[in-house]
Design an enzyme around this catalytic site. Sequence first.
Site, short mmCIF file in Angstrom:
data_model
loop_
_atom_site.label_atom_id
_atom_site.label_comp_id
_atom_site.label_asym_id
_atom_site.label_seq_id
_atom_site.Cartn_x
_atom_site.Cartn_y
_atom_site.Cartn_z
N PRO A 10 11.82 39.46 -25.71
CG PRO A 10 9.38 38.69 -25.38
CD PRO A 10 10.74 38.92 -24.63
CG ASN A 11 8.46 41.54 -30.02
OD1 ASN A 11 8.39 40.96 -31.11
ND2 ASN A 11 7.58 41.16 -29.04
CG ASN A 74 13.88 45.23 -21.50
OD1 ASN A 74 12.72 44.98 -21.01
ND2 ASN A 74 13.95 46.54 -22.28
CG HIS A 100 10.76 48.14 -18.13
ND1 HIS A 100 10.56 46.96 -18.99
CD2 HIS A 100 10.73 47.90 -17.06
CE1 HIS A 100 10.33 45.91 -18.35
NE2 HIS A 100 10.31 46.42 -16.95
NE ARG A 107 4.44 51.81 -23.89
CZ ARG A 107 4.85 50.63 -24.61
NH1 ARG A 107 5.91 50.41 -23.97
NH2 ARG A 107 4.39 50.47 -25.65
C1 DQA Z 1 9.59 47.11 -22.52
C2 DQA Z 1 8.14 47.56 -22.09
C3 DQA Z 1 7.16 46.34 -22.15
O1 DQA Z 1 5.99 46.37 -21.80
C4 DQA Z 1 7.25 45.76 -23.67
O2 DQA Z 1 6.54 44.70 -23.88
C5 DQA Z 1 8.56 45.76 -24.35
C6 DQA Z 1 9.78 46.52 -23.99
C7 DQA Z 1 10.57 48.45 -22.57
O3 DQA Z 1 11.93 48.30 -22.73
O4 DQA Z 1 10.19 49.76 -22.51
O5 DQA Z 1 8.81 44.74 -25.27
O6 DQA Z 1 10.18 46.18 -21.88
#
Ligand code: DQA
Length: 148
Positions: A10-11, A74, A100, A107
């Site tokens: 997601p995202n 990922n 990632h 983080r």
């Molecule tokens: C991520 C790291 C995750 O914590 C985050 O929720 C993401 C992207 C990364 O590629 O750095 O959506 O997987």
Amino acid sequence: MTRVLVLNGPNLGRLGAREPEVYGHATHDDLVERCRAVGMSLGLDVEVRQTDNEAELVSWLHEAAEASTPVVLNPAAFTHYSYAVRDALAQVSAPTVEVHLSNPAAREDFRHTSVVAGVVSGSISGFGLTSYELALRAVAARLAGAGP
Ligand code: DQA
């Protein structure tokens, strides 16, 4: 050519627009192009997919399990809490790499837990799109018989 699935959670479809100070300016299309080009140079037929939907990601992992297809994954936010993704990934017998873009360990606390880390061949974090390149190289090396 060996097929490899690169699966993004997601995202990640909003790369480029999404928090560029964390994830960089490259778009998801750039990621696809980079993975396909690196794959080509390694003799891998790379297919990249992205979904915001946990059920869809689980079904793609089932597909990989059935066909013994290597996976670069990922899981994005699913990394930190999705036992469904973890259990689906555990069924893939081919090489699997968790990737990632950022370094979750550097983080927020909730990002320090990966529920998938224990069921993958290995994990690569913190190098932006280069994390994917390194993951594909690791898959190619594993397919070529490099240990462990
Ligand atoms: C991520 C790291 C995750 O914590 C985050 O929720 C993401 C992207 C990364 O590629 O750095 O959506 O997987």
